[in-house]
Write an enzyme that holds these catalytic residues in place. Sequence first.
Site, PDB file in Angstrom:
ATOM      1  CB  THR A  84      -0.366   6.457   0.467  1.00  0.00           C
ATOM      2  OG1 THR A  84      -1.264   5.364   0.515  1.00  0.00           O
ATOM      3  CG2 THR A  84      -0.960   7.566  -0.380  1.00  0.00           C
ATOM      4  NE  ARG A 141      -8.718   8.387  -3.669  1.00  0.00           N
ATOM      5  CZ  ARG A 141      -8.050   8.188  -2.537  1.00  0.00           C
ATOM      6  NH1 ARG A 141      -6.763   7.903  -2.558  1.00  0.00           N
ATOM      7  NH2 ARG A 141      -8.671   8.260  -1.386  1.00  0.00           N
ATOM      8  CB  VAL A 142      -5.076  13.055  -5.743  1.00  0.00           C
ATOM      9  CG1 VAL A 142      -4.204  13.591  -4.618  1.00  0.00           C
ATOM     10  CG2 VAL A 142      -4.266  12.940  -7.037  1.00  0.00           C
ATOM     11  CB  THR A 200      -3.682   6.255   7.909  1.00  0.00           C
ATOM     12  OG1 THR A 200      -3.807   5.130   7.033  1.00  0.00           O
ATOM     13  CG2 THR A 200      -4.126   5.843   9.298  1.00  0.00           C
ATOM     14  N   GLY A 201      -6.307   6.324   6.207  1.00  0.00           N
ATOM     15  CA  GLY A 201      -7.704   5.937   6.036  1.00  0.00           C
ATOM     16  C   GLY A 201      -8.293   6.556   4.782  1.00  0.00           C
ATOM     17  CB  THR A 211      -1.244   6.106   4.240  1.00  0.00           C
ATOM     18  OG1 THR A 211      -2.101   6.044   3.110  1.00  0.00           O
ATOM     19  CG2 THR A 211      -0.305   7.276   4.119  1.00  0.00           C
ATOM     20  CB  SER A 271      -0.925  -0.005   1.222  1.00  0.00           C
ATOM     21  OG  SER A 271      -0.161  -0.271   2.368  1.00  0.00           O
TER      22      SER A 271
END
Length: 331
Positions: free
Chosen positions: A206, A216-217, A239-240, A188, A86
């Site tokens: 990440t 996509r960012v 993160t998430g 991440t 990841s």
Amino acid sequence: MTNRRNFLKTTALASAGLAFQAFKSESRGENITAPIKSTKPIVLSTWNFGLQANAAAWEILSKNGRALDAVEAGVKIPEGDPNERSVGYGGRPDRDGRVTLDACIMDELSNIGSVACLEHIKHPISVARAVMEKTPHVMLVGEGALQFAIAQGFKKENLLVEASEKEWKEWLKTSQYKPIANIENHDTIGMIALDANGNLSGACTTSGMAFKMHGRVGDSPLIGAGLYVDNEIGAATATGHGEEVIRISGCHLVVELMRQGLTPQKACEEAVMRIVKLTQNRGKELKDIQVGFIALNKKGDYGSYCVQGGFNYAVHDATGNRLLDANYFLK
Ligand code: SD4
């Protein structure tokens, strides 16, 4: 006057890595030295790969190195590890089979650098640092970021490892884009550190959501969302689900809450509660969302909070390197 007892106390505490503040005792009219409960150096990072990353950062921090160098060296560990699926090399691709990476870095002087949707470069964090140090800009994306990286001497390579390619091909059978909170789908590394000189820096890197739309960012390369550092106050990283972090300018919010006097723990909790409230207001299911914050203040106090269970983070200070489970809202 500092008597011997105080001197011994001071020396013992100093060697334990604590910081001091001299003040005049009103009652006794003598100068004493009292600890201000400061721990430095210290480094925090997200998820269990944070342990190895912290160890690399600690190599630098423990030798009086700069927090900026420590966070870059730290996050490069999972970036370079093909088994970490990841972050960086080995990261899961987007839905078109392309590994696109996001990263940002911020130092104690509020210098910032960032790359998004960068392909073929194993260490996007170092490209972000080059953007910070060698360009008049703060963010480069896509093809432009790749061109810049190559011009800076970074090697162009294939980042799609067999295991990720296999998973992607499996995913293509249904092509269902359904972000899953926690673990396999997206982890991440965000790292924040306070060095021996009392300076803060942070880094975040990440491969983003697995099988995301091309282009996509998330929050991770966005200063203020996935990372924020204010050398007077503290630092935070996230993160998430990046979309939820961006919605509240997450890490800037955490740092501003610390500025208002909240502890790092309370600041993370308050930021998560904003996400909870906005999710509910928008009629969305909280159980489908995960966001975790970690925060560190100028004194070396730290905290963490997340929407639901499963998020952990690693902390390394003079007492050692340890993994902690973050407390969470959705019980
Ligand atoms: C993103 N925040 O791209 C990242 C993903 C992540 O743990 O943090 N995963 O939205």
